[in-house]
Design a protein around this motif. Structure first.
Motif, PDB file in Angstrom:
ATOM      1  N   ASN A 198      44.531  30.045  43.434  1.00 58.80           N
ATOM      2  CA  ASN A 198      45.051  31.323  43.901  1.00 58.80           C
ATOM      3  C   ASN A 198      46.554  31.466  43.673  1.00 58.80           C
ATOM      4  O   ASN A 198      47.114  32.526  43.938  1.00 58.80           O
ATOM      5  CB  ASN A 198      44.771  31.485  45.402  1.00 58.80           C
ATOM      6  CG  ASN A 198      43.312  31.795  45.685  1.00 58.80           C
ATOM      7  OD1 ASN A 198      42.666  32.467  44.904  1.00 58.80           O
ATOM      8  ND2 ASN A 198      42.815  31.305  46.788  1.00 58.80           N
TER       9      ASN A 198
ATOM     10  N   THR B 185      40.720  31.609  52.767  1.00 58.80           N
ATOM     11  CA  THR B 185      41.037  32.442  51.622  1.00 58.80           C
ATOM     12  C   THR B 185      39.842  32.407  50.677  1.00 58.80           C
ATOM     13  O   THR B 185      38.841  31.743  50.959  1.00 58.80           O
ATOM     14  CB  THR B 185      42.318  31.940  50.929  1.00 58.80           C
ATOM     15  OG1 THR B 185      42.754  32.898  49.963  1.00 58.80           O
ATOM     16  CG2 THR B 185      42.118  30.591  50.273  1.00 58.80           C
ATOM     17  N   ARG B 186      39.920  33.131  49.578  1.00 61.45           N
ATOM     18  CA  ARG B 186      38.786  33.126  48.642  1.00 61.45           C
ATOM     19  C   ARG B 186      38.575  31.718  48.095  1.00 61.45           C
ATOM     20  O   ARG B 186      39.507  31.124  47.546  1.00 61.45           O
ATOM     21  CB  ARG B 186      39.042  34.092  47.488  1.00 61.45           C
ATOM     22  CG  ARG B 186      38.997  35.556  47.882  1.00 61.45           C
ATOM     23  CD  ARG B 186      39.072  36.444  46.653  1.00 61.45           C
ATOM     24  NE  ARG B 186      40.352  36.308  45.966  1.00 61.45           N
ATOM     25  CZ  ARG B 186      40.538  36.523  44.673  1.00 61.45           C
ATOM     26  NH1 ARG B 186      39.517  36.868  43.893  1.00 61.45           N
ATOM     27  NH2 ARG B 186      41.725  36.389  44.137  1.00 61.45           N
TER      28      ARG B 186
ATOM     29  N   SER C 294      35.173  36.276  44.316  1.00 62.38           N
ATOM     30  CA  SER C 294      35.731  37.623  44.477  1.00 62.38           C
ATOM     31  C   SER C 294      35.940  38.014  45.926  1.00 62.38           C
ATOM     32  O   SER C 294      36.561  39.046  46.209  1.00 62.38           O
ATOM     33  CB  SER C 294      34.806  38.652  43.805  1.00 62.38           C
ATOM     34  OG  SER C 294      33.514  38.619  44.404  1.00 62.38           O
ATOM     35  N   ALA C 295      35.424  37.222  46.871  1.00 57.41           N
ATOM     36  CA  ALA C 295      35.538  37.592  48.280  1.00 57.41           C
ATOM     37  C   ALA C 295      35.545  36.351  49.163  1.00 57.41           C
ATOM     38  O   ALA C 295      35.152  35.262  48.741  1.00 57.41           O
ATOM     39  CB  ALA C 295      34.373  38.505  48.682  1.00 57.41           C
TER      40      ALA C 295
ATOM     41  N   ASP D  33      41.746  41.501  53.644  1.00 52.87           N
ATOM     42  CA  ASP D  33      41.197  42.509  52.725  1.00 52.87           C
ATOM     43  C   ASP D  33      40.050  41.933  51.890  1.00 52.87           C
ATOM     44  O   ASP D  33      39.188  42.677  51.413  1.00 52.87           O
ATOM     45  CB  ASP D  33      42.283  43.005  51.760  1.00 52.87           C
ATOM     46  CG  ASP D  33      43.569  43.375  52.462  1.00 52.87           C
ATOM     47  OD1 ASP D  33      43.526  43.694  53.658  1.00 52.87           O
ATOM     48  OD2 ASP D  33      44.630  43.323  51.810  1.00 52.87           O
ATOM     49  N   ASP D  34      40.057  40.609  51.682  1.00 52.36           N
ATOM     50  CA  ASP D  34      39.055  39.968  50.827  1.00 52.36           C
ATOM     51  C   ASP D  34      37.781  39.578  51.570  1.00 52.36           C
ATOM     52  O   ASP D  34      36.851  39.040  50.962  1.00 52.36           O
ATOM     53  CB  ASP D  34      39.648  38.713  50.164  1.00 52.36           C
ATOM     54  CG  ASP D  34      40.653  39.047  49.080  1.00 52.36           C
ATOM     55  OD1 ASP D  34      40.690  40.213  48.644  1.00 52.36           O
ATOM     56  OD2 ASP D  34      41.402  38.149  48.661  1.00 52.36           O
TER      57      ASP D  34
ATOM     58  N   ASN E 283      34.219  39.906  52.844  1.00 55.26           N
ATOM     59  CA  ASN E 283      33.107  40.820  52.599  1.00 55.26           C
ATOM     60  C   ASN E 283      32.572  41.299  53.950  1.00 55.26           C
ATOM     61  O   ASN E 283      33.034  40.874  55.012  1.00 55.26           O
ATOM     62  CB  ASN E 283      32.021  40.185  51.715  1.00 55.26           C
ATOM     63  CG  ASN E 283      31.312  39.012  52.373  1.00 55.26           C
ATOM     64  OD1 ASN E 283      31.284  38.870  53.603  1.00 55.26           O
ATOM     65  ND2 ASN E 283      30.714  38.158  51.560  1.00 55.26           N
TER      66      ASN E 283
ATOM     67  N   THR F 140      43.656  42.605  36.942  1.00 53.68           N
ATOM     68  CA  THR F 140      43.859  43.150  38.280  1.00 53.68           C
ATOM     69  C   THR F 140      45.204  43.865  38.371  1.00 53.68           C
ATOM     70  O   THR F 140      45.313  44.937  38.984  1.00 53.68           O
ATOM     71  CB  THR F 140      43.801  42.025  39.331  1.00 53.68           C
ATOM     72  OG1 THR F 140      42.542  41.354  39.227  1.00 53.68           O
ATOM     73  CG2 THR F 140      43.957  42.576  40.734  1.00 53.68           C
TER      74      THR F 140
END
Length: 343
Positions: A7, A103-104, A115-116, A147-148, A150, A279
């Motif tokens: 990341n 985190t992801r 992605s999530a 925000d990530d 799901n 992105t």
């Protein structure tokens, strides 16, 4: 910390390892003051644009709290973390029993970041809180960014926020708090961070060995970064300046030349290992369309403004469908570029 290395942008360092934070003095003063009085909220929503230091602030505050288990005896200001202390070493290695970073995750099969943030990650928080703290310290979870999450993960976090375990503290990071569940926002104390000023941005980049002082390129990076270190790194180290120039050529061009420029840009953005710049481009495109919609609205062209505003959500939907069904990425990009130019 190794699980989240994917990341971290080229030229950056992991927020847990970052001992310096430029800007946000008011936010740091607020966090230190509220902790020292023993009145810290169990969940703090740290919101602001991406790349301005939210995660660095969260790790910095977590280190401060865990290093000072007696609030009344904590320093008046949050000091730079000392990497040599046992607590700092545990945080850096990801081995702290009192701090969990959600985190992801990295997909074990592909080696790429998912992605999530999934519900499986949130279950780690449940297990984390079920363990007894060896020191009696607070137990801190950093959600980076919320925000990530799901839908299932967001609902699972909400349940913990509704009935937080004793001594629990959540540092919830968000680039776009409007997208979070209103019930999550309502259970957090909001701390808003602003983009970095020009001098703070330069200081942050210099501390990373990524100085942008001097020259026309440096001026472009600083202007287009909009107070975000991560955006500056994408502009500087990932070809972001070239991507924006290519898009401007498409917007200004006509006929076959514009079509060729679209294909060139789509080739770059759909290439292997292009996720970061892909992105970045989508964010730039969304900002461009929003600005164009605002301009049309100010001129009284409401139908055009509405069309451009709706195109932003239509593009997000196209990307979501393309990803879900593994459609040709270049063709999806070409259709997006054509729609943006026509708008």
């Amino acid at each position: 910390m190794s699980d989240t290395a994917a990341n971290v942008l080229d030229g950056a360092i992991h927020p847990a390892a970052n001992t310096q934070l430029f800007g946000h003095s008011g936010a740091q003063e607020f966090l230190a003051r509220s902790y020292r009085t023993g009145k810290s909220h169990h969940a703090i929503l740290i919101e602001g644009p991406e790349g301005i230091g939210k995660a660095t602030l969260a790790f910095r505050f977590a280190n401060y709290v865990l290093s000072n288990p007696e609030p009344g005896l904590a320093p008046v200001t949050i000091p730079d973390p000392d990497p040599s202390t046992p607590i700092s070493r545990q945080i850096l290695s990801g081995a702290s029993h009192n701090l969990l970073h959600l985190t992801r995750p990295v997909d074990d099969k592909t080696g790429k970041v998912k992605s999530a943030i999934t519900v499986d990650e949130v279950r780690r928080a449940g297990h984390f809180f079920s363990q007894t703290s060896g020191t009696g310290n607070r137990r801190i979870v950093i959600i980076d960014p919320a925000d990530d999450l799901n839908r299932n993960a967001a609902n699972a976090i909400l349940k913990i926020l509704e009935e937080p375990p004793r001594g629990a503290m959540f540092l919830v990071l968000s680039h776009a708090p409007g997208k979070l569940l209103p019930t999550i926002r309502s259970r957090c104390q909001t701390l808003k961070l602003s983009p970095l000023g020009d001098s703070e941005l330069r200081q942050s980049l210099t501390a990373l060995g990524q100085s942008i002082d001097g020259g026309q390129t440096a001026e472009s990076v600083q202007r287009l970064a909009k107070g975000s270190v991560s955006r500056a790194l994408k502009l500087k180290n990932y070809g972001g300046l070239d991507i924006i120039a290519a898009f401007d050529e498409i917007v200004a061009g006509e006929g076959p030349s514009a079509r060729k420029a679209m294909h060139r840009l789509a080739d770059v953005l759909s290439g292997k290992d292009s996720e970061v710049i892909f992105t970045f481009f989508l964010e730039h495109l969304s900002e461009y369309l929003v600005e164009q919609a605002r301009g049309a609205a100010l001129q009284g062209q409401l139908a055009i403004a509405d069309k451009r505003a709706k195109l932003v959500s239509e593009i997000v939907e196209k990307i979501t469908v393309s990803t879900a069904y593994n459609l040709d990425k270049k063709q999806t990009l070409l259709s997006i570029l054509e729609a943006a130019k026509a708008a």
